[in-house]
Design a protein around this motif. Structure first.
Motif: not given
Length: 176
Positions: A20-27, A103-104, A109-114
């Protein structure tokens, strides 16, 4: 429609995002692998199955109906590099403006970088994952945390403890 990267010529599919592009977390991972290229979705192979279990352990899912419990997943590169090699620095630099705009637009709210390639590209650093993991970083006002890529965890189970600690920090941040 972007034709400025030769990577697209060797890939079967554009691998844009999942969840979901509305999610608080972007991985953000590094680049699609063979399974992802075939499916046209990020993180669907063994690494993706592990990532789904990791997210579930902290109450998140790419399939969540509520964006508060969702995860939106993408990669630095939208096309699989030939022979599944690591993306070159030039390839990442060429495609970073698209990722940054992504990302913009998603406004997580938060990014998780793998993994190292994702950390190096997004944070514009030469430091690898060993030095950067577990620390809170800032990407243009968005808090980001880095951890080991699930593929690294599949290869070396001794890193799972550190990855779990990183996920707990991420959960604490999302929980406020």
């Amino acid at each position: 429609g972007f034709e400025g990267s030769a990577l697209r010529l060797g890939a079967r599919n554009l691998v844009f995002a999942d969840g979901d592009p509305r999610a608080r977390l972007m991985v953000i991972g590094e680049a699609p692998g063979r399974d992802e290229d075939l499916a046209g979705l990020p993180f669907v192979g063994r690494s993706g199955q592990l990532l789904d279990r990791m997210l579930a352990a902290i109450g998140l899912s790419r399939k969540a109906e509520d964006p508060a419990f969702g995860a939106y997943i993408t990669n630095v590169l939208p096309w699989r590099p030939p022979q599944n090699r690591d993306p070159s620095g030039d390839e990442a630099v060429l495609l970073l403006p698209f990722l940054f705009r992504h990302i913009e637009l998603a406004r997580p709210e938060v990014l998780l970088l793998l993994g190292s390639p994702a950390v190096r590209a997004v944070m514009a650093t030469a430091d690898g994952i060993t030095r950067m993991r577990g620390r809170w970083l800032d990407w243009r006002g968005v808090p980001a945390i880095a951890t080991y890529h699930p593929a690294a965890l599949l290869r070396d189970g001794s890193k799972k403890r550190d990855a779990w600690a990183d996920l707990l920090k991420l959960k604490a941040r999302l929980d406020g």
